[in-house]
Scaffold this active site. Structure first.
Site, mmCIF file in Angstrom:
data_model
loop_
_atom_site.group_PDB
_atom_site.id
_atom_site.type_symbol
_atom_site.label_atom_id
_atom_site.label_comp_id
_atom_site.label_asym_id
_atom_site.label_seq_id
_atom_site.Cartn_x
_atom_site.Cartn_y
_atom_site.Cartn_z
ATOM 1 N N LYS A 1 87.076 15.619 -16.915
ATOM 2 C CA LYS A 1 86.909 14.179 -17.087
ATOM 3 C C LYS A 1 87.766 13.501 -16.033
ATOM 4 O O LYS A 1 88.720 14.089 -15.512
ATOM 5 C CB LYS A 1 87.396 13.796 -18.490
ATOM 6 C CG LYS A 1 86.851 12.507 -18.997
ATOM 7 C CD LYS A 1 85.594 12.689 -19.831
ATOM 8 C CE LYS A 1 85.097 11.341 -20.294
ATOM 9 N NZ LYS A 1 83.904 11.409 -21.108
ATOM 10 N N GLY B 1 82.207 -1.546 -31.005
ATOM 11 C CA GLY B 1 81.918 -1.319 -29.588
ATOM 12 C C GLY B 1 80.424 -1.423 -29.330
ATOM 13 O O GLY B 1 79.640 -0.634 -29.867
ATOM 14 N N GLY C 1 78.770 -1.524 -26.234
ATOM 15 C CA GLY C 1 78.447 -1.279 -24.830
ATOM 16 C C GLY C 1 77.179 -0.454 -24.726
ATOM 17 O O GLY C 1 76.252 -0.596 -25.535
ATOM 18 N N ASN C 2 77.157 0.442 -23.757
ATOM 19 C CA ASN C 2 75.949 1.242 -23.510
ATOM 20 C C ASN C 2 75.531 2.026 -24.749
ATOM 21 O O ASN C 2 74.369 2.032 -25.134
ATOM 22 C CB ASN C 2 76.210 2.218 -22.354
ATOM 23 C CG ASN C 2 76.401 1.484 -21.052
ATOM 24 O OD1 ASN C 2 75.697 0.520 -20.769
ATOM 25 N ND2 ASN C 2 77.365 1.918 -20.258
ATOM 26 N N VAL C 3 76.482 2.707 -25.363
ATOM 27 C CA VAL C 3 76.153 3.558 -26.509
ATOM 28 C C VAL C 3 75.938 2.717 -27.764
ATOM 29 O O VAL C 3 74.919 2.840 -28.451
ATOM 30 C CB VAL C 3 77.273 4.605 -26.747
ATOM 31 C CG1 VAL C 3 77.034 5.371 -28.042
ATOM 32 C CG2 VAL C 3 77.360 5.574 -25.576
HETATM 33 P P1 NAD Z 1 80.916 0.949 -22.570
HETATM 34 O O1 NAD Z 1 82.013 0.610 -21.645
HETATM 35 O O2 NAD Z 1 79.520 0.651 -22.161
HETATM 36 O O3 NAD Z 1 81.158 0.282 -23.999
HETATM 37 C C1 NAD Z 1 82.359 0.281 -24.690
HETATM 38 C C2 NAD Z 1 82.422 -1.027 -25.437
HETATM 39 O O4 NAD Z 1 83.519 -1.011 -26.338
HETATM 40 C C3 NAD Z 1 82.602 -2.236 -24.517
HETATM 41 O O5 NAD Z 1 81.581 -3.195 -24.785
HETATM 42 C C4 NAD Z 1 83.992 -2.749 -24.893
HETATM 43 O O6 NAD Z 1 84.092 -4.152 -24.760
HETATM 44 C C5 NAD Z 1 84.091 -2.305 -26.332
HETATM 45 N N1 NAD Z 1 85.445 -2.217 -26.867
HETATM 46 C C6 NAD Z 1 86.563 -1.743 -26.283
HETATM 47 N N2 NAD Z 1 87.611 -1.817 -27.110
HETATM 48 C C7 NAD Z 1 87.137 -2.337 -28.263
HETATM 49 C C8 NAD Z 1 87.718 -2.657 -29.526
HETATM 50 N N3 NAD Z 1 89.016 -2.442 -29.778
HETATM 51 N N4 NAD Z 1 86.935 -3.179 -30.492
HETATM 52 C C9 NAD Z 1 85.624 -3.407 -30.271
HETATM 53 N N5 NAD Z 1 85.013 -3.121 -29.098
HETATM 54 C C10 NAD Z 1 85.761 -2.599 -28.106
HETATM 55 O O7 NAD Z 1 81.067 2.522 -22.903
HETATM 56 P P2 NAD Z 1 80.001 3.487 -23.577
HETATM 57 O O8 NAD Z 1 79.365 4.284 -22.510
HETATM 58 O O9 NAD Z 1 79.167 2.731 -24.543
HETATM 59 O O10 NAD Z 1 80.960 4.486 -24.366
HETATM 60 C C11 NAD Z 1 81.478 4.165 -25.661
HETATM 61 C C12 NAD Z 1 82.216 5.369 -26.221
HETATM 62 O O11 NAD Z 1 81.322 6.482 -26.322
HETATM 63 C C13 NAD Z 1 83.376 5.866 -25.359
HETATM 64 O O12 NAD Z 1 84.404 6.376 -26.159
HETATM 65 C C14 NAD Z 1 82.746 6.976 -24.548
HETATM 66 O O13 NAD Z 1 83.706 7.891 -24.074
HETATM 67 C C15 NAD Z 1 81.841 7.578 -25.573
HETATM 68 N N6 NAD Z 1 80.726 8.328 -25.029
HETATM 69 C C16 NAD Z 1 79.831 7.738 -24.198
HETATM 70 C C17 NAD Z 1 78.761 8.477 -23.716
HETATM 71 C C18 NAD Z 1 77.702 7.856 -22.863
HETATM 72 O O14 NAD Z 1 76.622 8.451 -22.718
HETATM 73 N N7 NAD Z 1 77.919 6.687 -22.296
HETATM 74 C C19 NAD Z 1 78.621 9.830 -24.069
HETATM 75 C C20 NAD Z 1 79.549 10.395 -24.935
HETATM 76 C C21 NAD Z 1 80.600 9.641 -25.403
#
Ligand code: NAD
Length: 356
Positions: free
Chosen positions: A79, A179, A181-183
């Site tokens: 990572k 949260g 975001g993307n996920v």
């Molecule tokens: P992202 O950056 O698109 O979204 C994360 C979101 O969380 C953001 O909108 C941010 O504003 C919000 N956030 C941060 N702190 C917060 C809080 N205290 N309270 C509420 N919201 C908060 O990231 P993502 O790609 O959606 O990933 C989210 C999680 O999933 C991460 O932990 C990441 O490691 C994990 N993950 C993602 C993927 C993937 O395919 N993108 C795969 C496996 C794991």
């Protein structure tokens, strides 16, 4: 500093990358390459201290080793983190500089998307290294992994709800999503389609407004989302949401979401069990994205095969839940043991080769 760090787990390599001209400060951690080249996302986050960034990358990379092992992928765990604010500090030069750092490892680490990093950013990294994945253009491009991650989480939530609450559908169940975001946003789509009642939070108001608007979700204060009255709590932001402090406040009987490193420390897993909460180990339930990325890495992208593999996630989880019940152990401990056994088996010399 690193060798003595509490989160150091005999990582094979930790590389600090700096580029003064672009302001790049990055750390790459390769935890274990017994199963193949290390592959895992790059996170961009404004860490308050360097120690926080080191701790994050060490924990995240170990999680990737376990995740890839549990998903049966021919990839090791690694990572990377870029210290910076993804809403302010991004530039093409910064990502090209980061690509050069990745390239210096000669393919031992392959970077993809994580928090704060988009497909476009990965393409920019790809201008200075070919060791990137999660691309949207090219022969084997697999695109944004998040929809696959979210679909696997949705299936995993259904498996956890079936196991803990005896329900076959999420219709009418209250799901708290932290949260968006993307996920988190993709997960909300699946949950809404099945008729779940959505309670949502994000630290960025625009993300919340979009989900409230699209799915009629109820907005919750980010400081309270874990403690809201809900059947399922789905952490999809950053890690360490399950801690000795937060646990007594959580009302949901199922915790199942996409965030990596949801347990503040390994020992919290047992406290979660004692609290009567079923926890879906994060690196098992959120493997959908890396399953999709891995198909690109092995240069044989096949969407049907990816979907079949993602659809195995709920079965793996159910096996873990059952074994944890039988052995009165935390689901996280059972998953960790299974992952470590797979890594140890990959490290053992092949007896046929030794005999030659
Ligand atoms: P992202 O950056 O698109 O979204 C994360 C979101 O969380 C953001 O909108 C941010 O504003 C919000 N956030 C941060 N702190 C917060 C809080 N205290 N309270 C509420 N919201 C908060 O990231 P993502 O790609 O959606 O990933 C989210 C999680 O999933 C991460 O932990 C990441 O490691 C994990 N993950 C993602 C993927 C993937 O395919 N993108 C795969 C496996 C794991």
């Amino acid at each position: 500093m690193v060798f003595e760090a509490p989160d150091f787990d005999n990582h094979e390599l930790v590389l600090f990358g700096r580029d003064e001209a672009t302001g790049l400060k990055a750390i790459i951690a390769v935890h274990d390459t017994a199963l193949g080249p290390a592959c895992g996302g790059c996170r961009m986050w404004p860490y308050a201290t360097e120690a926080e960034a080191v701790s994050d990358v060490l924990r995240l990379s170990r999680g990737m080793s376990y995740k890839n092992a549990m998903a049966g992928l021919p990839l090791g765990g690694g990572k990377s983190v870029i210290i910076g604010d993804s809403r302010k500090d991004k530039s093409d030069d910064l990502f090209r500089a980061f690509g050069r750092v990745v390239d210096s490892l000669g393919g031992r680490y392959i970077a993809a998307e994580d928090v704060g990093i988009t497909v476009a950013d990965v393409h920019t990294m790809g201008q200075t290294t070919r060791h990137v994945a999660g691309l949207s253009k090219g022969d084997a491009a697999s695109g944004d992994p998040s929809p696959f991650t979210a679909y696997g989480i949705y299936l995993g939530i259904k498996a956890a709800v079936r196991h803990k609450l005896g329900a076959d559908s999420l219709k009418g169940l209250r799901v708290a999503v932290q949260g968006l975001g993307n996920v988190g946003s993709n997960l909300c789509r699946h949950l809404a389609e099945e008729g779940a009642v959505l309670l949502v939070s994000d630290i960025h108001a625009d993300n919340v407004a979009r989900i409230v608007d699209q799915y009629g979700a109820t907005s919750v204060d980010p400081a309270l989302i874990h403690a809201v009255e809900a059947d399922v709590f789905a952490p999809c932001a950053l890690g360490a949401i399950l801690s000795e402090r937060s646990l007594p406040q959580i009302k949901a009987k199922v915790v199942a979401g996409g965030a990596n490193n949801q347990l503040a420390t390994d020992s919290v897993g047992e406290l979660v069990r004692q609290a009567g909460i079923l926890y879906a180990p994060d690196y098992v339930i959120n493997a959908g994205g890396i399953i999709n990325v891995s198909a690109e890495v092995v240069q044989a992208y096949d969407r049907d095969a990816v979907m079949q593999s993602v659809e195995r996630i709920p079965h793996t989880l159910t096996d873990i839940f059952r074994r944890a019940d039988q052995e009165s152990r935390a689901t996280s401990a059972v998953a960790d043991q299974m992952a470590r056994e797979r890594l140890a088996a990959a490290r053992r010399p092949n007896l046929a080769q030794v005999a030659e």
